[in-house]
Motif scaffolding. Structure first.
Motif, short mmCIF file in Angstrom:
data_model
loop_
_atom_site.label_atom_id
_atom_site.label_comp_id
_atom_site.label_asym_id
_atom_site.label_seq_id
_atom_site.Cartn_x
_atom_site.Cartn_y
_atom_site.Cartn_z
N HIS A 76 27.11 92.54 145.16
CA HIS A 76 27.71 93.33 146.15
C HIS A 76 28.58 92.35 146.86
CE1 HIS A 76 25.14 96.72 145.45
NE2 HIS A 76 24.21 96.23 145.84
N THR A 123 30.25 92.62 150.69
CA THR A 123 30.45 93.41 151.93
C THR A 123 31.30 92.71 152.78
OG1 THR A 123 28.33 94.51 151.45
CG2 THR A 123 29.19 94.72 153.71
N THR A 179 33.68 98.00 154.65
CA THR A 179 34.22 98.23 153.18
C THR A 179 33.78 97.19 152.25
OG1 THR A 179 36.01 98.70 151.76
CG2 THR A 179 36.35 96.72 153.36
N GLY A 180 33.66 97.38 151.26
CA GLY A 180 33.08 96.43 150.06
C GLY A 180 33.29 96.80 148.85
N SER A 192 30.89 96.71 144.65
CA SER A 192 29.82 96.74 143.73
C SER A 192 30.06 96.66 142.72
CB SER A 192 28.81 97.96 143.98
OG SER A 192 28.37 97.88 145.45
N ARG A 242 24.17 100.55 153.79
CA ARG A 242 25.59 100.21 153.99
C ARG A 242 25.91 98.86 153.40
NH1 ARG A 242 28.64 104.31 156.07
NH2 ARG A 242 29.39 103.10 157.79
N ILE A 243 26.00 98.93 152.06
CA ILE A 243 26.34 97.52 151.51
C ILE A 243 27.50 97.81 150.29
CG2 ILE A 243 24.37 97.89 149.83
CD1 ILE A 243 23.81 95.05 150.13
N GLY A 244 28.13 96.78 149.90
CA GLY A 244 29.02 96.84 148.92
C GLY A 244 29.78 98.21 148.94
N ALA A 282 29.60 100.41 152.05
CA ALA A 282 29.68 99.89 153.27
C ALA A 282 30.29 100.81 154.49
CB ALA A 282 30.26 98.52 153.40
#
Length: 313
Positions: free
Chosen positions: A23, A25, A31-32, A34, A148-150, A153
């Motif tokens: 990921h 982030t 935003t981000g 994966s 809340r990742i990649g 997010a």
């Protein structure tokens, strides 16, 4: 019995042998992206149901087309700007000798899908090629992070009655071991609709009411409320279902089609004109056995629905 709320124990996409997950982030914007790496190649299919999709290289996944395997998949925020993340993934793979052989050249095959989170940031912070490379650098076969990742997010849900009432979405995963093979899903949930318990129908995440608790968008509309101005293309749920069984491209395509039922079980409403809902399917073949499509198809929607719930819990 209601579906158990998901946790890291619900499983990971990396429970499928042959896959790595990484990921990126953004450090200062919601935003981000994966990235799922399958450097040795994996059979893939796709099914696009939402009316406002943002995708790259999905046509080559059609069963009748030449390319048989992909080397990575990208899920990203940033709307169409975020498709640039796949450029970085392609370069990263090419530098390591991975890709579809065309004469002396190798061209990594990296389909991608985007979700819309630009209302929370701007085009200048959308994932780019550097973000894609960063996600590749972080990829591992043991990655289990979610939330809340990649790509999740900047995800939100419950926007149809107005974005001011929305609740956080996120990135969720789930896996099962069945019939000697593993089936897993990863979903970035940014739906215009609500996330509901697939068994009991309880709204888990949706538009906040006056008391701050989620309520049902569908029931509010039936009671006479009007949509709150959500824009076409301003949502989207994008995901991947994967197995370590061997599948043909046609079978992978069918698995992606069936997996959309998991969205329908856990998101209401779904596949709207605001959403660009996409499911990719991956088959690594690492288990060394042919996939039983009757069995995989019977549980695919359940695994996806669990991943959707996991994304918001």
């Amino acid at each position: 019995m209601a579906l158990a709320r998901s946790s890291p124990d619900a499983g990971s996409l990396c429970d499928v042998a042959g896959l790595k997950l990484g990921h990126f982030t953004h450090p200062s914007a919601p935003t981000g992206c994966s990235v799922v790496l399958c450097e040795a190649g994996a059979t893939a299919g796709v099914d696009v149901r939402g009316a406002a999709p943002g995708t790259r290289d999905t046509e080559l996944l059609r069963p009748e087309n030449t390319v048989q395997q992909v080397h990575a998949l990208v899920l990203t925020g940033g709307s169409a700007f975020g498709l640039a993340a796949a450029d970085g993934v392609m370069r990263w793979l090419a530098e390591r000798g991975h890709g579809f052989a065309v004469g002396q050249a190798r061209v990594p095959i990296v389909p991608a899908a985007v979700l819309f989170d630009l209302w929370l940031h701007g085009a200048d912070t959308a994932p780019d090629a550097a973000a894609g490379r960063a996600a590749c650098d972080e990829a591992s076969a043991t990655e289990r992070s979610r939330g809340r990742i990649g790509a999740g997010a900047g995800a939100t849900v419950g926007k149809l009655l107005g974005v001011e009432h929305a609740m956080p979405g996120g990135l969720g995963m789930a896996s099962v071991r069945i019939g000697g093979v593993t089936l897993a899903a990863m979903v970035a949930v940014n739906a215009v609709g609500d996330v509901v318990d697939p068994q009991g129908g309880e709204v888990i995440a949706g538009p906040r009411g006056a008391d701050g608790r989620p309520r049902s968008t569908v029931q509010a509309l039936l009671a006479g409320e009007v949509p709150g101005g959500a824009l076409p293309g301003s949502a989207t749920t994008i995901g991947i279902i994967a197995t370590d069984a061997r599948l043909t491209k046609a079978q992978a395509t069918k698995l992606a089609q069936i997996a959309h039922d998991g969205y329908a079980r856990a998101i209401q409403p779904v596949h709207t004109v605001m959403d660009g809902d996409v499911v990719f399917a991956l088959a690594t073949g690492a288990a060394g056995v042919d996939g039983d499509m009757t069995l995989l198809g019977a549980v695919a929607a359940e695994v996806v629905a669990r991943a959707v719930v996991d994304a918001v819990t």
